[in-house]
Enzyme design. Structure first.
Site, PDB file in Angstrom:
ATOM      1  N   GLY A  15       0.896  -1.414  -0.066  1.00  0.00           N
ATOM      2  CA  GLY A  15       0.010  -0.109  -0.002  1.00  0.00           C
ATOM      3  C   GLY A  15       0.786   1.149  -0.253  1.00  0.00           C
TER       4      GLY A  15
ATOM      5  N   ALA B 266       0.034   6.133   4.860  1.00  0.00           N
ATOM      6  CA  ALA B 266       0.495   4.967   5.987  1.00  0.00           C
ATOM      7  C   ALA B 266       1.590   4.149   5.388  1.00  0.00           C
ATOM      8  CB  ALA B 266      -0.549   4.058   6.530  1.00  0.00           C
TER       9      ALA B 266
ATOM     10  N   GLU C  89      -9.805  15.974   2.844  1.00  0.00           N
ATOM     11  CA  GLU C  89     -10.010  17.319   2.448  1.00  0.00           C
ATOM     12  C   GLU C  89      -9.678  18.103   3.652  1.00  0.00           C
ATOM     13  OE1 GLU C  89     -14.156  17.373   1.418  1.00  0.00           O
ATOM     14  OE2 GLU C  89     -13.933  16.479  -0.531  1.00  0.00           O
TER      15      GLU C  89
ATOM     16  N   PHE D 296     -12.998  21.630  14.396  1.00  0.00           N
ATOM     17  CA  PHE D 296     -13.291  20.411  13.543  1.00  0.00           C
ATOM     18  C   PHE D 296     -14.302  19.721  14.380  1.00  0.00           C
ATOM     19  CE2 PHE D 296     -12.314  17.273  10.031  1.00  0.00           C
ATOM     20  CZ  PHE D 296     -12.182  18.182   9.135  1.00  0.00           C
TER      21      PHE D 296
ATOM     22  N   PHE E  50      -1.032  -5.664  -7.673  1.00  0.00           N
ATOM     23  CA  PHE E  50      -2.131  -6.031  -6.987  1.00  0.00           C
ATOM     24  C   PHE E  50      -1.792  -7.337  -6.044  1.00  0.00           C
ATOM     25  CE2 PHE E  50      -6.014  -8.255  -6.225  1.00  0.00           C
ATOM     26  CZ  PHE E  50      -6.804  -7.207  -5.814  1.00  0.00           C
TER      27      PHE E  50
ATOM     28  N   GLN F  52     -18.143   3.982  10.404  1.00  0.00           N
ATOM     29  CA  GLN F  52     -18.630   5.268  10.507  1.00  0.00           C
ATOM     30  C   GLN F  52     -19.426   5.863   9.344  1.00  0.00           C
ATOM     31  OE1 GLN F  52     -15.450   8.881  10.585  1.00  0.00           O
ATOM     32  NE2 GLN F  52     -16.442   8.669  12.482  1.00  0.00           N
TER      33      GLN F  52
ATOM     34  N   HIS G  58     -20.497   9.184   7.771  1.00  0.00           N
ATOM     35  CA  HIS G  58     -20.225  10.525   7.757  1.00  0.00           C
ATOM     36  C   HIS G  58     -21.493  11.486   7.335  1.00  0.00           C
ATOM     37  CE1 HIS G  58     -18.718  14.474   6.808  1.00  0.00           C
ATOM     38  NE2 HIS G  58     -17.367  14.180   7.126  1.00  0.00           N
TER      39      HIS G  58
ATOM     40  N   LEU H  83     -18.071  13.012  -0.550  1.00  0.00           N
ATOM     41  CA  LEU H  83     -18.086  13.810   0.758  1.00  0.00           C
ATOM     42  C   LEU H  83     -17.981  15.263   0.592  1.00  0.00           C
ATOM     43  CD1 LEU H  83     -17.252  13.204   3.786  1.00  0.00           C
ATOM     44  CD2 LEU H  83     -15.285  13.843   3.058  1.00  0.00           C
TER      45      LEU H  83
ATOM     46  N   GLU I  35     -16.047  18.039   6.467  1.00  0.00           N
ATOM     47  CA  GLU I  35     -16.687  18.531   7.830  1.00  0.00           C
ATOM     48  C   GLU I  35     -15.827  19.783   7.911  1.00  0.00           C
ATOM     49  OE1 GLU I  35     -17.115  15.349  10.752  1.00  0.00           O
ATOM     50  OE2 GLU I  35     -15.334  16.603  12.021  1.00  0.00           O
TER      51      GLU I  35
ATOM     52  N   ARG J 294     -19.242  12.665  14.866  1.00  0.00           N
ATOM     53  CA  ARG J 294     -19.930  12.268  13.811  1.00  0.00           C
ATOM     54  C   ARG J 294     -21.177  11.404  13.633  1.00  0.00           C
ATOM     55  NH1 ARG J 294     -14.706  11.674   9.776  1.00  0.00           N
ATOM     56  NH2 ARG J 294     -14.546  13.862   9.595  1.00  0.00           N
TER      57      ARG J 294
ATOM     58  N   HIS K 233     -18.415   5.974   5.447  1.00  0.00           N
ATOM     59  CA  HIS K 233     -17.107   6.759   5.246  1.00  0.00           C
ATOM     60  C   HIS K 233     -15.925   6.426   5.602  1.00  0.00           C
ATOM     61  CE1 HIS K 233     -14.780  10.488   4.854  1.00  0.00           C
ATOM     62  NE2 HIS K 233     -14.732  10.587   6.111  1.00  0.00           N
TER      63      HIS K 233
ATOM     64  N   ARG L 242     -14.445   7.654  15.048  1.00  0.00           N
ATOM     65  CA  ARG L 242     -13.362   8.175  14.614  1.00  0.00           C
ATOM     66  C   ARG L 242     -13.387   9.684  14.853  1.00  0.00           C
ATOM     67  NH1 ARG L 242     -10.926  10.753   9.908  1.00  0.00           N
ATOM     68  NH2 ARG L 242     -12.644   9.825   8.645  1.00  0.00           N
ATOM     69  N   LEU L 243     -12.793  10.727  15.335  1.00  0.00           N
ATOM     70  CA  LEU L 243     -12.822  11.815  15.243  1.00  0.00           C
ATOM     71  C   LEU L 243     -12.380  12.500  13.791  1.00  0.00           C
ATOM     72  CD1 LEU L 243     -12.142  13.720  18.444  1.00  0.00           C
ATOM     73  CD2 LEU L 243     -14.148  12.822  17.817  1.00  0.00           C
TER      74      LEU L 243
HETATM   75  C1  LIG Z   1     -13.634  11.566   0.912  1.00  0.00           C
HETATM   76  C2  LIG Z   1     -12.741  11.336   2.451  1.00  0.00           C
HETATM   77  C3  LIG Z   1     -12.215  12.422   2.963  1.00  0.00           C
HETATM   78  C4  LIG Z   1     -11.360  12.219   4.203  1.00  0.00           C
HETATM   79  N1  LIG Z   1     -11.197  13.682   4.897  1.00  0.00           N
HETATM   80  C5  LIG Z   1     -10.275  12.948   6.011  1.00  0.00           C
HETATM   81  C6  LIG Z   1      -9.743  14.160   6.611  1.00  0.00           C
HETATM   82  O1  LIG Z   1     -10.006  15.443   6.542  1.00  0.00           O
HETATM   83  N2  LIG Z   1      -9.151  14.096   7.763  1.00  0.00           N
HETATM   84  C7  LIG Z   1      -8.721  12.623   8.272  1.00  0.00           C
HETATM   85  O2  LIG Z   1      -7.900  12.522   9.129  1.00  0.00           O
HETATM   86  N3  LIG Z   1      -8.948  11.887   7.493  1.00  0.00           N
HETATM   87  C8  LIG Z   1      -9.984  12.045   6.453  1.00  0.00           C
HETATM   88  N4  LIG Z   1     -10.226  10.767   5.677  1.00  0.00           N
HETATM   89  C9  LIG Z   1      -9.759   9.347   5.974  1.00  0.00           C
HETATM   90  C10 LIG Z   1      -8.558   9.202   5.543  1.00  0.00           C
HETATM   91  O3  LIG Z   1      -8.286   9.827   4.261  1.00  0.00           O
HETATM   92  C11 LIG Z   1      -8.164   7.736   5.359  1.00  0.00           C
HETATM   93  O4  LIG Z   1      -8.458   6.788   6.396  1.00  0.00           O
HETATM   94  C12 LIG Z   1      -6.637   7.711   5.055  1.00  0.00           C
HETATM   95  O5  LIG Z   1      -6.148   8.574   4.191  1.00  0.00           O
HETATM   96  C13 LIG Z   1      -6.059   6.351   4.886  1.00  0.00           C
HETATM   97  O6  LIG Z   1      -4.930   6.220   4.378  1.00  0.00           O
HETATM   98  P1  LIG Z   1      -4.271   4.810   4.231  1.00  0.00           P
HETATM   99  O7  LIG Z   1      -2.838   5.147   4.074  1.00  0.00           O
HETATM  100  O8  LIG Z   1      -4.299   3.696   5.339  1.00  0.00           O
HETATM  101  O9  LIG Z   1      -4.826   4.327   2.882  1.00  0.00           O
HETATM  102  P2  LIG Z   1      -4.960   4.820   1.295  1.00  0.00           P
HETATM  103  O10 LIG Z   1      -4.552   5.895   1.078  1.00  0.00           O
HETATM  104  O11 LIG Z   1      -6.209   4.246   1.055  1.00  0.00           O
HETATM  105  O12 LIG Z   1      -3.924   3.849   0.596  1.00  0.00           O
HETATM  106  C14 LIG Z   1      -4.211   2.382   0.441  1.00  0.00           C
HETATM  107  C15 LIG Z   1      -2.866   1.925  -0.517  1.00  0.00           C
HETATM  108  O13 LIG Z   1      -3.171   0.453  -0.460  1.00  0.00           O
HETATM  109  C16 LIG Z   1      -2.884   0.051  -1.873  1.00  0.00           C
HETATM  110  N5  LIG Z   1      -3.573  -1.272  -2.028  1.00  0.00           N
HETATM  111  C17 LIG Z   1      -4.747  -1.588  -1.464  1.00  0.00           C
HETATM  112  N6  LIG Z   1      -5.136  -2.672  -1.956  1.00  0.00           N
HETATM  113  C18 LIG Z   1      -4.090  -3.438  -2.284  1.00  0.00           C
HETATM  114  C19 LIG Z   1      -3.839  -4.519  -3.122  1.00  0.00           C
HETATM  115  N7  LIG Z   1      -4.573  -5.788  -2.922  1.00  0.00           N
HETATM  116  N8  LIG Z   1      -2.561  -4.699  -3.593  1.00  0.00           N
HETATM  117  C20 LIG Z   1      -1.601  -3.690  -3.590  1.00  0.00           C
HETATM  118  N9  LIG Z   1      -2.076  -2.561  -3.053  1.00  0.00           N
HETATM  119  C21 LIG Z   1      -3.146  -2.287  -2.571  1.00  0.00           C
HETATM  120  C22 LIG Z   1      -3.737   1.304  -2.396  1.00  0.00           C
HETATM  121  O14 LIG Z   1      -3.192   1.146  -3.969  1.00  0.00           O
HETATM  122  C23 LIG Z   1      -3.132   2.394  -1.706  1.00  0.00           C
HETATM  123  O15 LIG Z   1      -1.827   2.876  -2.197  1.00  0.00           O
HETATM  124  C24 LIG Z   1     -11.140  11.038   4.453  1.00  0.00           C
HETATM  125  C25 LIG Z   1     -11.656   9.827   3.830  1.00  0.00           C
HETATM  126  C26 LIG Z   1     -12.515   9.943   2.799  1.00  0.00           C
HETATM  127  C27 LIG Z   1     -13.176   8.820   2.164  1.00  0.00           C
END
Ligand SMILES: Cc1cc2nc3c(=O)[nH]c(=O)nc-3n(C[C@H](O)[C@H](O)[C@H](O)COP(=O)(O)OP(=O)(O)OC[C@H]3O[C@@H](n4cnc5c(N)ncnc54)[C@H](O)[C@@H]3O)c2cc1C
Ligand code: SF4
Ligand code: SF4
Ligand code: FES
Lengths: 332, 559
Positions: B11, B15, B47, B114, B153, B227, B229, B239, B242, B273, B337, B372-373
């Site tokens: 991923g 993170a 956002e 927020f 993948f 959650q 939203h 979305l 917020e 939320r 969400h 989650r906040l």
């Molecule tokens: C519209 C929206 C707005 C948001 N706004 C906020 C905010 O303002 N503040 C806040 O704190 N949080 C917010 N969130 C939540 C937050 O964005 C996410 O929880 C967070 O970004 C998740 O990050 P991540 O690194 O865990 O995963 P992601 O960024 O989703 O990354 C997942 C990664 O895993 C990879 N992956 C997945 N499956 C596979 C597979 N089978 N094989 C290989 N690769 C794979 C993908 O390619 C990607 O690179 C929001 C969420 C949404 C939906």
């Protein structure tokens, strides 16, 4: 709404049915041609082009391949050619692009095709990497943020809004003739770092971006400004880098010389002296480059397109000079 | 082909990239795989902003208390303490990587308010905070030369002898399967939003990480905590951040009344939320909505503020509904969400399965508990991404390299080939996906009850059986998306099953779990985590873990 979607299909490992498309331009000339397949579908009136493609993929032909994820101009996946222009499929309304009941979507011919609407992002991303798009930060305490005015950050939000969709490069006229040109996307990113008050490499950056294939290779066609879905306006950023690099004294390159020679000629005679423009741009002592330009000069001569040997001033040239004075800058 | 790394990161969202960067900086050889180009990861969609108690008037304790109260006391308080203490440092580090955060008049970082927070501690870049962070992290991994395999993948984790030693992945551009062998694997595969329809999540959020770990025997925790939203756009479910309410937008019903005064008189629109989503659901159920929607009213904020601070949602509402929020209220409803639950980890990202780490939305540390906040999840990705990267880099120093794996790669190749060879019997992944998502939204949404959940479980199991006959009609090798969708459908079904089983188990209402048949929180019996573990040949197993309480005793939650 009933739509005929004419979709450019491409699969390098298989033969596809449909009307054969034109060959790809270099450097992809040896790739198999794409074929056009027509799908007739029904959609709701507010549907986007992407909705049409997803509908086909889900209900008509599972083998249609299209990159998409966010569906709202955030992830940058779905840039493609729609009726011959680069657009995001997810935010282009179907009803706005239908012509005689049909719309044509395909991967752009300027990018290496992978499969159907999917193009190879490799060269595009490599251009970005080559401008060193990262902060070479000035010294700062690890516990504290840099103190900079909000305006300086705000200035950069426009470039940070770029979603790297590639639409601008797809339709860039300069890239169409020179695939080494860094292109609008990479140069907009370049500006984003060159103009960041926290960056310590501004001088090196300005110098590098002024090198051949850099900011001076843009032909101001405005395509990138026109097609960008996020208002990044890459051309504007390119012009800003040019200004910054001239101000920083990086003038020893064809681009700056060209601009200066152009302006000088206008200042002194009120019009462009095309005969001296080329040698001055290339550098008066750059004999090699001048010899290289001779064949095109002969071609121009043969076609009767060579400018007059004797260059006349326009009447009232003193007024032009006055304008230059008023504007100020290096030529006054 | 077999490729070796010390640490494999699965991923490339916030993170994943943060984990990779840290592991690399600590001397491990690191490979990252992502099914989309890193810049297309779903983190880019965030956002509103990211939380940290940086301001002298704020403190990590207040941040922690807000988080714990927001979680309805289900969060593990030791983990929350770590997150809130380390938040300022991670935020500053991102600023040093080049994020163009909003500044106050003194040139220092500035904030916005927020939901669920008692102080304004959300740091932001216009309404593209996630994208700005994602870009800056990507730029930094380019700078430091971290190897990424884009558009690869993952199909399975490689777990010989009870430790995780890599993963098999399809290189989509070339259509080949490879084994990425490693001494440790960090799962950072994001959320599972698409298990629900509609959802604010992108099409790629299919719970792959959750399912991969689950199949490898790692437990999933708090999966009932889904959650909703409160402000997702009518129809498409996009979305509306917020941040809009943070800037002062109102929620109104069909009579133009600010209904939150009846549910959360103190915090009004900025209550947490789960509270706001339930309030809206009640408004709708009692007939004070229009077409299944209530309204987000921004008109009093003025055109200038909207254009400057909320350009993205302005554009989305205009584009997809043809409504200009400067002039009219926008119809919205609660929509799926975020998943608080995920692969159970400790605060170093380690899961109970040796060699397997998890971070970000696919992990459950747990810092979000029942709810989650806003702006805490970007923070979660950075803090625990970094910690997982650091810990795994130390862990791999004592792990010996492997020479096996050939067999496993072959068996995965055969499994995928068998899927491709399946004859067409009329079942398609697209239809099953839609059925699954609609079912989950209907029965496992804001309010739940026993009958609905049992019904949902039976239906999901039926969908699983039908999914076994889904065929892939694209027989090509290169960029075979239909194959991916079929594999994702299986992942989604796993997530759905774990979510429903946990929701049936928890016989109380807490955070996002609102049971109409058990409307009260029941600390005596349910102040504990629910874990689901897959067991070969039998139904998944449920187990419990106590919630770690340090200094904040559970209290009643009012806003
Ligand atoms: C519209 C929206 C707005 C948001 N706004 C906020 C905010 O303002 N503040 C806040 O704190 N949080 C917010 N969130 C939540 C937050 O964005 C996410 O929880 C967070 O970004 C998740 O990050 P991540 O690194 O865990 O995963 P992601 O960024 O989703 O990354 C997942 C990664 O895993 C990879 N992956 C997945 N499956 C596979 C597979 N089978 N094989 C290989 N690769 C794979 C993908 O390619 C990607 O690179 C929001 C969420 C949404 C939906
Ligand atoms: S204006 Fe310049 S950079 Fe932009 S598309 Fe035209 S040539 Fe390319
Ligand atoms: S500048 Fe605009 S068109 Fe070019 S990649 Fe960025 S968002 Fe796309
Ligand atoms: S689908 Fe994300 S930009 Fe179009």
């Amino acid at each position: 709404m009933h739509v005929k979607m004419v979709v450019g299909r491409y699969a390098p490992d298989r033969k596809l049915d449909g009307e054969l498309g034109a060959p790809y331009p270099p450097p992809y000339a040896d790739k198999p041609r794409k074929t056009y397949q027509t799908f007739e579908i029904d959609l709701h009136d507010e549907a986007m082009v992407l909705d049409g493609l997803i509908h086909i993929r889900e209900h008509v032909d599972e083998s249609l391949v299209v990159r998409c994820s966010c569906r709202c101009a955030i992830c940058g996946s779905c840039a493609m050619w729609i009726n011959g222009h680069a657009k995001l499929a997810c935010t282009t309304k179907m009803k706005d692009v239908i012509e005689n009941g049909a719309v044509r979507v395909e991967a752009p011919p300027s990018m290496m095709p992978v499969r159907d609407l999917v193009w190879d992002m490799g060269p595009f991303m490599e251009k970005m990497r080559s401008v060193k798009p990262w902060l070479e930060g000035k010294p700062v305490s690890p516990d504290e943020e840099y103190r900079v005015p909000n305006e300086a950050m705000d200035e950069l939000v426009q470039e940070v809004s770029c979603i790297s969709c590639g639409a601008c490069l797809m339709d860039c006229e300069s890239y169409a003739v020179n695939d080494k040109f860094l292109g609008p996307h990479a140069l907009a990113r370049a500006y984003r770092y060159a103009n960041d008050p926290r960056d310590s490499m501004q001088q090196e950056r300005l110098k590098e971006y002024s090198d051949p294939n850099g900011v001076w290779d843009c032909t101001h066609c405005y395509e990138c400004v026109h097609v960008c879905p996020k208002g990044v306006a890459p051309l504007e950023q390119i012009l800003k880098i040019r200004q910054m690099s001239v101000a920083a004294g990086y003038t020893n390159n064809a681009g700056t010389r060209h601009a200066l020679a152009f302006a000088e000629s206008v200042r002194d005679s009120g019009r462009l002296n095309e005969l001296t423009l080329m040698p001055k741009s290339l550098g008066l002592f750059n004999i090699k480059a001048q010899l290289q330009s001779l064949p095109s000069a002969f071609n121009l001569l043969r076609a009767g397109k060579l400018p007059p040997i004797i260059h006349h001033k326009i009447p009232g040239v003193t007024r032009v000079k006055a304008i230059f004075k008023k504007v100020g800058g290096p030529l006054t | 082909m077999i490729i070796d790394y010390d640490v494999l990161v699965l991923g490339a969202g916030l993170a994943g990239m943060r984990a990779a960067l840290e592991a690399k900086r600590r001397g491990a050889s690191v490979g990252v795989i992502s099914k989309v180009h890193p810049l297309r990861s779903h983190s880019g969609a965030a956002e509103g902003g990211i939380n940290a108690a940086l301001d002298p008037g704020d403190s990590w304790e207040i941040h922690a208390f807000d988080t714990i109260k927001g979680s309805d006391y289900l969060a593990d308080q030791d983990a929350v303490e770590i997150m809130c203490r380390e938040a300022p440092r991670d935020l500053i580090e991102m600023e040093h990587m080049g994020v163009v955060f909003f500044r106050g008049p003194d040139g220092k970082l500035g904030t916005r308010a927020f939901g669920g927070a008692s102080k304004a501690r959300t740091y932001f870049v216009a309404d593209i905070t996630g994208q700005a962070l994602l870009n800056a992290l990507y730029d930094t991994i380019l700078k430091e030369g971290v190897k990424t395999h884009d558009e690869w993948f993952a199909t399975a984790l490689y777990v010989p002898d009870g430790t995780c030693r890599g993963a098999v992945a399809i290189d989509m551009l070339r259509g080949e399967l490879h084994l990425l062998r490693a001494k440790a694997v960090i799962l950072a595969a994001g959320g599972m939003g698409r298990v629900y329809e509609p959802s604010t999540n992108a099409l790629i959020c299919t719970g792959d990480g959750h399912a991969l770990a689950y199949r490898a025997g790692a437990p999933l925790m708090d999966m009932e905590m889904v959650q909703y939203h409160p402000t997702t756009l009518k129809g498409t479910g996009f979305l509306m951040t917020e941040g809009a309410r943070g800037e002062g937008a109102y929620l109104t019903n069909k009579d133009g009344e600010r209904f939150m005064q009846r549910y959360a008189p103190k915090m009004m629109e900025l209550a947490s939320r789960d509270v706001v989503s339930r309030s809206e659901t009640i408004e709708l159920a009692e007939g004070r909505g229009v077409d299944g929607c209530v309204f987000l009213d921004l008109r009093h904020l003025g055109a200038e503020l909207i254009h400057k601070k909320l350009p993205q949602i302005h554009e989305i509402a205009l584009n997809f509904l043809g409504l200009d929020m400067v002039e009219v209220p926008i119809p919205i409803r609660p929509g799926m969400h975020y998943i608080m639950g995920g692969v159970k980890t400790d605060p170093d990202g380690a899961t109970p399965l040796a060699g397997l780490y998890a971070a970000g939305e696919c992990a459950c540390v747990s810092v979000h508990g029942g709810n989650r906040l806003g702006a805490n999840s970007l923070l979660d990705t950075l803090v625990f991404g970094r910690r997982a990267g650091a810990h795994s880099a130390d862990y791999v120093k004592s792990v010996k390299p492997l020479t096996t794996g050939e067999e496993f790669l072959k068996s995965e190749q055969q499994r995928i080939q068998a899927l491709l060879d399946r004859p067409y019997k009329g079942e398609t992944h697209a239809r099953l996906r839609l059925e699954l998502g609609t079912l989950m939204d209907e029965k496992v949404g804001v309010y739940r009850d026993e009958a609905g959940l049992e019904d949902a479980l039976a239906k999901v199991r039926a969908i699983r059986t039908r999914a076994r006959s889904v065929s892939v009609q694209d027989k090509g090798r290169i960029y075979n998306q239909a194959l991916l969708f079929a594999l994702e459908l299986d992942y989604m079904i796993d997530c759905a099953e774990a979510t429903i089983m946990s929701a049936i188990e928890r016989k109380e209402s807490r955070g996002a779990q609102a049971r109409s048949d058990y409307p009260k929180r029941d600390d005596a019996n349910w102040l504990k985590h629910i874990l689901v573990t897959q067991t070969p040949g039998a139904d998944p197993k449920i187990s419990y873990l106590p919630v770690t309480i340090t200094k904040w005793q559970p209290m009643e939650r009012t806003y």
